[in-house]
Motif scaffolding. Structure first.
Motif, PDB file in Angstrom:
ATOM      1  N   GLY A  53     -20.098  18.359 -25.425  1.00 47.95           N
ATOM      2  CA  GLY A  53     -20.978  17.440 -24.694  1.00 47.95           C
ATOM      3  C   GLY A  53     -20.214  16.197 -24.280  1.00 47.95           C
ATOM      4  O   GLY A  53     -20.480  15.097 -24.758  1.00 47.95           O
ATOM      5  N   GLU A  65     -19.205  21.316 -21.544  1.00 43.69           N
ATOM      6  CA  GLU A  65     -20.344  20.689 -20.865  1.00 43.69           C
ATOM      7  C   GLU A  65     -21.224  21.767 -20.257  1.00 43.69           C
ATOM      8  O   GLU A  65     -20.742  22.837 -19.904  1.00 43.69           O
ATOM      9  CB  GLU A  65     -19.892  19.737 -19.750  1.00 43.69           C
ATOM     10  CG  GLU A  65     -20.092  18.271 -20.032  1.00 43.69           C
ATOM     11  CD  GLU A  65     -21.519  17.862 -20.420  1.00 43.69           C
ATOM     12  OE1 GLU A  65     -22.473  18.500 -19.962  1.00 43.69           O
ATOM     13  OE2 GLU A  65     -21.665  16.921 -21.197  1.00 43.69           O
ATOM     14  N   ILE A  66     -22.530  21.425 -20.142  1.00 42.94           N
ATOM     15  CA  ILE A  66     -23.434  22.392 -19.511  1.00 42.94           C
ATOM     16  C   ILE A  66     -23.832  21.946 -18.110  1.00 42.94           C
ATOM     17  O   ILE A  66     -24.418  22.715 -17.379  1.00 42.94           O
ATOM     18  CB  ILE A  66     -24.702  22.615 -20.373  1.00 42.94           C
ATOM     19  CG1 ILE A  66     -25.367  21.287 -20.716  1.00 42.94           C
ATOM     20  CG2 ILE A  66     -24.374  23.405 -21.611  1.00 42.94           C
ATOM     21  CD1 ILE A  66     -26.707  21.460 -21.434  1.00 42.94           C
ATOM     22  N   VAL A 122     -22.445  25.305 -26.072  1.00 47.21           N
ATOM     23  CA  VAL A 122     -21.965  25.711 -27.397  1.00 47.21           C
ATOM     24  C   VAL A 122     -23.182  25.958 -28.270  1.00 47.21           C
ATOM     25  O   VAL A 122     -24.064  25.104 -28.378  1.00 47.21           O
ATOM     26  CB  VAL A 122     -21.089  24.611 -28.029  1.00 47.21           C
ATOM     27  CG1 VAL A 122     -20.726  24.993 -29.448  1.00 47.21           C
ATOM     28  CG2 VAL A 122     -19.854  24.375 -27.199  1.00 47.21           C
ATOM     29  N   HIS A 163     -20.434  13.535 -29.998  1.00 47.03           N
ATOM     30  CA  HIS A 163     -20.919  12.169 -29.802  1.00 47.03           C
ATOM     31  C   HIS A 163     -22.239  12.184 -29.036  1.00 47.03           C
ATOM     32  O   HIS A 163     -22.293  12.653 -27.908  1.00 47.03           O
ATOM     33  CB  HIS A 163     -19.906  11.349 -28.997  1.00 47.03           C
ATOM     34  CG  HIS A 163     -18.637  11.076 -29.733  1.00 47.03           C
ATOM     35  ND1 HIS A 163     -17.457  10.752 -29.099  1.00 47.03           N
ATOM     36  CD2 HIS A 163     -18.361  11.053 -31.068  1.00 47.03           C
ATOM     37  CE1 HIS A 163     -16.507  10.547 -29.994  1.00 47.03           C
ATOM     38  NE2 HIS A 163     -17.023  10.733 -31.198  1.00 47.03           N
ATOM     39  N   PHE A 164     -23.266  11.686 -29.657  1.00 48.04           N
ATOM     40  CA  PHE A 164     -24.571  11.519 -29.009  1.00 48.04           C
ATOM     41  C   PHE A 164     -25.093  12.814 -28.394  1.00 48.04           C
ATOM     42  O   PHE A 164     -25.426  12.858 -27.203  1.00 48.04           O
ATOM     43  CB  PHE A 164     -24.516  10.368 -27.977  1.00 48.04           C
ATOM     44  CG  PHE A 164     -24.043   9.100 -28.610  1.00 48.04           C
ATOM     45  CD1 PHE A 164     -24.945   8.249 -29.229  1.00 48.04           C
ATOM     46  CD2 PHE A 164     -22.686   8.798 -28.676  1.00 48.04           C
ATOM     47  CE1 PHE A 164     -24.497   7.102 -29.879  1.00 48.04           C
ATOM     48  CE2 PHE A 164     -22.238   7.661 -29.326  1.00 48.04           C
ATOM     49  CZ  PHE A 164     -23.139   6.819 -29.924  1.00 48.04           C
ATOM     50  N   ASP A 187     -27.820  15.671 -27.497  1.00 42.08           N
ATOM     51  CA  ASP A 187     -29.247  15.521 -27.163  1.00 42.08           C
ATOM     52  C   ASP A 187     -30.063  15.563 -28.457  1.00 42.08           C
ATOM     53  O   ASP A 187     -29.928  16.505 -29.244  1.00 42.08           O
ATOM     54  CB  ASP A 187     -29.679  16.657 -26.220  1.00 42.08           C
ATOM     55  CG  ASP A 187     -28.904  16.596 -24.896  1.00 42.08           C
ATOM     56  OD1 ASP A 187     -28.422  15.505 -24.543  1.00 42.08           O
ATOM     57  OD2 ASP A 187     -28.775  17.640 -24.235  1.00 42.08           O
ATOM     58  N   THR A 230     -18.293   5.375 -26.348  1.00 38.24           N
ATOM     59  CA  THR A 230     -18.585   6.335 -25.281  1.00 38.24           C
ATOM     60  C   THR A 230     -19.580   5.699 -24.308  1.00 38.24           C
ATOM     61  O   THR A 230     -20.137   4.624 -24.582  1.00 38.24           O
ATOM     62  CB  THR A 230     -19.210   7.629 -25.850  1.00 38.24           C
ATOM     63  OG1 THR A 230     -20.567   7.361 -26.216  1.00 38.24           O
ATOM     64  CG2 THR A 230     -18.440   8.154 -27.044  1.00 38.24           C
ATOM     65  N   GLN A 231     -19.843   6.395 -23.197  1.00 35.78           N
ATOM     66  CA  GLN A 231     -20.786   5.862 -22.209  1.00 35.78           C
ATOM     67  C   GLN A 231     -22.162   5.644 -22.857  1.00 35.78           C
ATOM     68  O   GLN A 231     -22.759   4.568 -22.733  1.00 35.78           O
ATOM     69  CB  GLN A 231     -20.919   6.847 -21.044  1.00 35.78           C
ATOM     70  CG  GLN A 231     -21.819   6.318 -19.943  1.00 35.78           C
ATOM     71  CD  GLN A 231     -22.381   7.427 -19.061  1.00 35.78           C
ATOM     72  OE1 GLN A 231     -22.400   8.594 -19.430  1.00 35.78           O
ATOM     73  NE2 GLN A 231     -22.837   7.051 -17.896  1.00 35.78           N
ATOM     74  N   PHE A 232     -22.661   6.636 -23.584  1.00 34.99           N
ATOM     75  CA  PHE A 232     -23.981   6.502 -24.192  1.00 34.99           C
ATOM     76  C   PHE A 232     -23.984   5.430 -25.274  1.00 34.99           C
ATOM     77  O   PHE A 232     -24.941   4.689 -25.418  1.00 34.99           O
ATOM     78  CB  PHE A 232     -24.451   7.865 -24.744  1.00 34.99           C
ATOM     79  CG  PHE A 232     -25.196   8.658 -23.720  1.00 34.99           C
ATOM     80  CD1 PHE A 232     -24.523   9.237 -22.654  1.00 34.99           C
ATOM     81  CD2 PHE A 232     -26.569   8.805 -23.779  1.00 34.99           C
ATOM     82  CE1 PHE A 232     -25.200   9.959 -21.671  1.00 34.99           C
ATOM     83  CE2 PHE A 232     -27.259   9.523 -22.804  1.00 34.99           C
ATOM     84  CZ  PHE A 232     -26.577  10.100 -21.753  1.00 34.99           C
TER      85      PHE A 232
HETATM   86  C1  LIG Z   1     -26.493  12.398 -24.475  1.00 30.31           C
HETATM   87  S1  LIG Z   1     -25.116  13.042 -23.626  1.00 30.31           S
HETATM   88  C2  LIG Z   1     -23.726  12.290 -24.464  1.00 30.31           C
HETATM   89  C3  LIG Z   1     -22.484  12.307 -23.629  1.00 30.31           C
HETATM   90  C4  LIG Z   1     -21.230  11.685 -24.257  1.00 30.31           C
HETATM   91  N1  LIG Z   1     -20.803  12.418 -25.446  1.00 30.31           N
HETATM   92  C5  LIG Z   1     -21.402  10.234 -24.585  1.00 30.31           C
HETATM   93  O1  LIG Z   1     -21.443   9.897 -25.784  1.00 30.31           O
HETATM   94  O2  LIG Z   1     -21.485   9.412 -23.651  1.00 30.31           O
HETATM   95  C6  LIG Z   1     -25.061  14.720 -24.230  1.00 30.31           C
HETATM   96  C7  LIG Z   1     -24.232  15.626 -23.361  1.00 30.31           C
HETATM   97  O3  LIG Z   1     -24.126  16.898 -23.985  1.00 30.31           O
HETATM   98  C8  LIG Z   1     -24.257  17.937 -23.010  1.00 30.31           C
HETATM   99  N2  LIG Z   1     -24.748  19.108 -23.754  1.00 30.31           N
HETATM  100  C9  LIG Z   1     -25.987  19.294 -24.246  1.00 30.31           C
HETATM  101  N3  LIG Z   1     -26.048  20.456 -24.943  1.00 30.31           N
HETATM  102  C10 LIG Z   1     -24.793  21.006 -24.893  1.00 30.31           C
HETATM  103  C11 LIG Z   1     -24.218  22.201 -25.420  1.00 30.31           C
HETATM  104  N4  LIG Z   1     -24.928  23.064 -26.162  1.00 30.31           N
HETATM  105  N5  LIG Z   1     -22.909  22.451 -25.171  1.00 30.31           N
HETATM  106  C12 LIG Z   1     -22.180  21.584 -24.440  1.00 30.31           C
HETATM  107  N6  LIG Z   1     -22.682  20.437 -23.913  1.00 30.31           N
HETATM  108  C13 LIG Z   1     -23.962  20.149 -24.136  1.00 30.31           C
HETATM  109  C14 LIG Z   1     -25.216  17.358 -21.976  1.00 30.31           C
HETATM  110  O4  LIG Z   1     -25.064  17.953 -20.706  1.00 30.31           O
HETATM  111  C15 LIG Z   1     -24.830  15.870 -21.967  1.00 30.31           C
HETATM  112  O5  LIG Z   1     -23.851  15.582 -20.991  1.00 30.31           O
END
Ligand SMILES: C[S@@+](CC[C@H](N)C(=O)[O-])C[C@H]1O[C@@H](n2cnc3c(N)ncnc32)[C@H](O)[C@@H]1O
Length: 224
Positions: free
Chosen positions: A54, A77-78, A105, A123-124, A126, A200-202
Protein backbone atom coordinates in the motif's frame (compact mmCIF):
# COMPACT_ATOMS: atom_id res chain seq x y z
CA UNK A 1 1.04 -7.08 -21.39
CA UNK A 2 -2.14 -4.97 -21.53
CA UNK A 3 -3.92 -6.53 -24.51
CA UNK A 4 -7.18 -6.56 -22.50
CA UNK A 5 -7.34 -2.79 -23.07
CA UNK A 6 -7.74 -3.15 -26.82
CA UNK A 7 -11.10 -1.89 -28.10
CA UNK A 8 -11.99 -0.01 -24.90
CA UNK A 9 -13.39 3.51 -25.45
CA UNK A 10 -12.26 5.07 -22.17
CA UNK A 11 -8.99 4.03 -20.64
CA UNK A 12 -7.85 5.46 -17.32
CA UNK A 13 -4.84 7.65 -18.24
CA UNK A 14 -2.80 5.96 -15.54
CA UNK A 15 -3.32 2.59 -17.26
CA UNK A 16 -1.78 4.12 -20.36
CA UNK A 17 1.09 5.51 -18.28
CA UNK A 18 1.69 2.10 -16.72
CA UNK A 19 2.80 0.85 -20.09
CA UNK A 20 5.56 3.49 -20.18
CA UNK A 21 7.16 1.80 -17.18
CA UNK A 22 7.50 -1.63 -18.80
CA UNK A 23 9.19 -4.08 -16.46
CA UNK A 24 9.27 -1.60 -13.58
CA UNK A 25 5.63 -2.54 -12.98
CA UNK A 26 4.69 -6.20 -12.63
CA UNK A 27 1.23 -7.65 -12.96
CA UNK A 28 -0.14 -9.74 -10.13
CA UNK A 29 0.08 -12.84 -12.35
CA UNK A 30 3.75 -12.26 -13.14
CA UNK A 31 4.60 -11.51 -9.51
CA UNK A 32 2.95 -14.75 -8.43
CA UNK A 33 5.38 -16.67 -10.64
CA UNK A 34 8.34 -15.25 -8.74
CA UNK A 35 8.55 -16.81 -5.26
CA UNK A 36 12.23 -17.55 -4.70
CA UNK A 37 13.21 -15.83 -7.98
CA UNK A 38 13.05 -12.09 -7.21
CA UNK A 39 16.81 -11.72 -6.74
CA UNK A 40 17.74 -13.49 -9.99
CA UNK A 41 14.85 -12.75 -12.33
CA UNK A 42 13.93 -9.20 -11.36
CA UNK A 43 16.80 -7.49 -9.59
CA UNK A 44 19.83 -9.46 -10.81
CA UNK A 45 21.26 -8.79 -7.37
CA UNK A 46 21.73 -10.64 -4.10
CA UNK A 47 20.65 -7.59 -2.09
CA UNK A 48 18.09 -8.06 0.68
CA UNK A 49 14.46 -7.90 -0.36
CA UNK A 50 12.14 -5.40 1.38
CA UNK A 51 8.41 -5.10 0.71
CA UNK A 52 6.02 -2.15 1.15
CA UNK A 53 2.29 -2.89 1.00
CA UNK A 54 0.00 0.00 0.00
CA UNK A 55 2.57 2.58 -1.13
CA UNK A 56 -0.02 5.33 -1.75
CA UNK A 57 1.53 8.17 -3.75
CA UNK A 58 4.99 6.71 -3.13
CA UNK A 59 6.59 9.42 -0.97
CA UNK A 60 7.91 6.83 1.44
CA UNK A 61 8.55 4.22 -1.26
CA UNK A 62 10.83 6.52 -3.28
CA UNK A 63 12.54 7.90 -0.19
CA UNK A 64 13.20 4.40 1.14
CA UNK A 65 14.55 3.10 -2.19
CA UNK A 66 16.89 6.07 -2.45
CA UNK A 67 18.04 5.88 1.16
CA UNK A 68 18.71 2.13 0.88
CA UNK A 69 20.43 1.52 -2.47
CA UNK A 70 21.61 -1.88 -1.26
CA UNK A 71 18.06 -3.10 -0.74
CA UNK A 72 15.75 -4.45 -3.47
CA UNK A 73 12.34 -2.89 -2.83
CA UNK A 74 9.00 -4.29 -4.01
CA UNK A 75 5.88 -2.14 -3.56
CA UNK A 76 2.27 -3.27 -3.90
CA UNK A 77 -0.69 -1.10 -4.89
CA UNK A 78 -4.23 -1.79 -6.03
CA UNK A 79 -4.91 1.62 -7.62
CA UNK A 80 -3.50 2.56 -11.03
CA UNK A 81 -2.85 6.18 -10.09
CA UNK A 82 -0.90 5.53 -6.91
CA UNK A 83 0.93 2.63 -8.53
CA UNK A 84 2.18 4.88 -11.33
CA UNK A 85 2.94 7.75 -8.93
CA UNK A 86 5.03 5.42 -6.77
CA UNK A 87 7.20 4.06 -9.56
CA UNK A 88 7.46 7.50 -11.24
CA UNK A 89 8.75 9.01 -8.00
CA UNK A 90 11.29 6.23 -7.50
CA UNK A 91 12.48 6.53 -11.12
CA UNK A 92 12.81 10.31 -10.76
CA UNK A 93 15.09 9.62 -7.78
CA UNK A 94 17.15 7.37 -10.14
CA UNK A 95 16.35 4.31 -8.07
CA UNK A 96 17.19 1.15 -9.99
CA UNK A 97 16.34 -0.97 -6.95
CA UNK A 98 12.54 -0.51 -6.89
CA UNK A 99 9.67 -2.33 -8.61
CA UNK A 100 5.90 -2.06 -8.19
CA UNK A 101 3.28 -4.78 -8.39
CA UNK A 102 -0.31 -4.06 -9.41
CA UNK A 103 -2.29 -6.32 -7.19
CA UNK A 104 -3.79 -6.80 -3.78
CA UNK A 105 -1.82 -8.50 -1.08
CA UNK A 106 -3.82 -11.03 0.88
CA UNK A 107 -1.15 -13.60 1.59
CA UNK A 108 2.56 -12.92 1.07
CA UNK A 109 3.30 -16.59 0.41
CA UNK A 110 1.60 -16.10 -2.99
CA UNK A 111 4.45 -13.77 -3.96
CA UNK A 112 7.50 -14.78 -1.93
CA UNK A 113 9.25 -17.98 -0.84
CA UNK A 114 9.96 -18.86 2.81
CA UNK A 115 12.82 -16.71 4.23
CA UNK A 116 13.04 -14.57 1.04
CA UNK A 117 12.17 -11.19 2.61
CA UNK A 118 14.10 -9.16 5.19
CA UNK A 119 11.54 -6.44 5.98
CA UNK A 120 7.83 -5.76 5.46
CA UNK A 121 6.47 -2.21 5.69
CA UNK A 122 2.79 -1.43 6.22
CA UNK A 123 1.95 2.24 6.71
CA UNK A 124 -1.62 3.40 7.24
CA UNK A 125 -3.46 0.47 5.66
CA UNK A 126 -7.17 1.01 5.06
CA UNK A 127 -8.71 0.75 8.58
CA UNK A 128 -12.12 -0.67 7.62
CA UNK A 129 -13.63 0.93 10.74
CA UNK A 130 -17.13 -0.59 10.75
CA UNK A 131 -17.62 -3.92 12.48
CA UNK A 132 -18.99 -5.58 9.33
CA UNK A 133 -15.91 -4.37 7.37
CA UNK A 134 -13.26 -5.69 9.75
CA UNK A 135 -12.96 -8.94 7.81
CA UNK A 136 -11.24 -6.83 5.11
CA UNK A 137 -8.41 -5.67 7.37
CA UNK A 138 -4.98 -6.76 6.24
CA UNK A 139 -3.44 -7.26 9.68
CA UNK A 140 -5.17 -10.50 10.60
CA UNK A 141 -3.72 -13.84 11.70
CA UNK A 142 -3.65 -15.53 8.24
CA UNK A 143 -1.82 -12.57 6.68
CA UNK A 144 0.57 -12.29 9.65
CA UNK A 145 1.39 -15.99 9.44
CA UNK A 146 2.19 -15.54 5.73
CA UNK A 147 4.44 -12.61 6.65
CA UNK A 148 6.17 -14.73 9.29
CA UNK A 149 6.80 -17.47 6.74
CA UNK A 150 8.37 -15.25 4.06
CA UNK A 151 10.54 -13.29 6.51
CA UNK A 152 14.09 -14.40 7.18
CA UNK A 153 15.04 -15.19 10.77
CA UNK A 154 15.62 -11.75 12.34
CA UNK A 155 13.27 -10.16 9.76
CA UNK A 156 10.93 -7.34 10.75
CA UNK A 157 7.39 -6.18 10.02
CA UNK A 158 6.81 -2.44 10.62
CA UNK A 159 3.26 -1.11 11.11
CA UNK A 160 1.93 2.45 11.53
CA UNK A 161 -1.65 3.69 11.70
CA UNK A 162 -3.69 6.67 12.88
CA UNK A 163 -6.58 4.37 13.83
CA UNK A 164 -6.48 3.26 17.46
CA UNK A 165 -9.08 0.53 17.10
CA UNK A 166 -7.19 -1.01 14.18
CA UNK A 167 -3.93 -0.65 16.13
CA UNK A 168 -5.34 -2.64 19.10
CA UNK A 169 -6.92 -5.15 16.73
CA UNK A 170 -3.62 -5.69 14.86
CA UNK A 171 -1.64 -6.05 18.08
CA UNK A 172 -4.11 -8.59 19.38
CA UNK A 173 -3.94 -10.54 16.11
CA UNK A 174 -0.12 -10.51 16.31
CA UNK A 175 -0.18 -12.09 19.77
CA UNK A 176 -1.81 -15.15 18.13
CA UNK A 177 1.26 -15.66 15.90
CA UNK A 178 4.91 -16.61 16.62
CA UNK A 179 6.03 -12.97 16.09
CA UNK A 180 7.74 -11.07 18.93
CA UNK A 181 6.68 -7.47 19.58
CA UNK A 182 9.94 -5.50 19.46
CA UNK A 183 8.86 -1.82 19.29
CA UNK A 184 5.65 -0.19 20.43
CA UNK A 185 4.40 3.37 20.75
CA UNK A 186 0.99 5.01 21.11
CA UNK A 187 2.55 8.33 20.09
CA UNK A 188 5.33 7.68 17.61
CA UNK A 189 6.30 11.33 17.24
CA UNK A 190 7.00 11.64 20.97
CA UNK A 191 8.88 8.35 21.11
CA UNK A 192 12.49 7.29 20.76
CA UNK A 193 11.73 6.21 17.17
CA UNK A 194 10.61 9.72 16.11
CA UNK A 195 14.04 10.78 14.91
CA UNK A 196 14.46 7.99 12.37
CA UNK A 197 10.81 8.10 11.27
CA UNK A 198 9.92 9.30 7.75
CA UNK A 199 6.47 10.93 7.48
CA UNK A 200 4.30 9.37 4.81
CA UNK A 201 1.65 11.36 2.93
CA UNK A 202 -1.15 10.05 5.16
CA UNK A 203 0.91 10.54 8.28
CA UNK A 204 1.37 14.24 7.43
CA UNK A 205 -2.40 14.63 7.06
CA UNK A 206 -3.03 13.16 10.50
CA UNK A 207 -0.22 15.12 12.13
CA UNK A 208 -1.72 18.35 10.80
CA UNK A 209 -4.86 17.43 12.75
CA UNK A 210 -2.68 16.79 15.83
CA UNK A 211 -3.59 13.11 15.90
CA UNK A 212 -1.14 10.66 17.47
CA UNK A 213 0.45 8.02 15.27
CA UNK A 214 0.42 4.44 16.55
CA UNK A 215 3.36 2.24 15.76
CA UNK A 216 4.71 -1.24 16.40
CA UNK A 217 7.21 -3.60 14.89
CA UNK A 218 7.27 -7.38 15.01
CA UNK A 219 10.33 -9.58 14.68
CA UNK A 220 10.89 -13.13 13.61
CA UNK A 221 13.52 -14.30 16.00
CA UNK A 222 16.14 -16.92 15.16
CA UNK A 223 14.85 -20.34 16.05
CA UNK A 224 11.21 -19.11 16.14
C1 LIG B 1 -4.52 4.86 3.44
S1 LIG B 1 -3.46 4.62 2.07
C2 LIG B 1 -1.83 4.80 2.77
C3 LIG B 1 -0.80 5.11 1.73
C4 LIG B 1 0.64 5.29 2.23
N1 LIG B 1 1.17 4.06 2.82
C5 LIG B 1 0.79 6.42 3.20
O1 LIG B 1 1.04 6.16 4.39
O2 LIG B 1 0.66 7.59 2.78
C6 LIG B 1 -3.58 2.85 1.84
C7 LIG B 1 -3.10 2.41 0.48
O3 LIG B 1 -3.09 0.99 0.43
C8 LIG B 1 -3.58 0.54 -0.84
N2 LIG B 1 -4.11 -0.81 -0.59
C9 LIG B 1 -5.24 -1.13 0.06
N3 LIG B 1 -5.36 -2.48 0.16
C10 LIG B 1 -4.25 -3.01 -0.44
C11 LIG B 1 -3.79 -4.35 -0.66
N4 LIG B 1 -4.47 -5.41 -0.22
N5 LIG B 1 -2.62 -4.53 -1.32
C12 LIG B 1 -1.91 -3.46 -1.75
N6 LIG B 1 -2.31 -2.17 -1.57
C13 LIG B 1 -3.45 -1.95 -0.92
C14 LIG B 1 -4.61 1.59 -1.23
O4 LIG B 1 -4.82 1.66 -2.63
C15 LIG B 1 -3.99 2.89 -0.68
O5 LIG B 1 -3.19 3.54 -1.64
Amino acid sequence: MYSYLEGRKFINPYIRRMQDYGDWILTEERAKQLPGQWANDIFASKNSLHVEIGTGNGFHFAHYAQKNPHVSLVGFEIKFKTLVQSIARARSHNCANARMVLGPVKSLTEYFAPNEVEKIIIHFPDPWPKLRQQKNRLMQVPFLLSAFEVLQPGGVLEFKTDHYDYFCFARSQATKTPFTLTSYSEDLHQSLWAKENFKTQFESLFLRKHQPIFYFSLSKYEGA
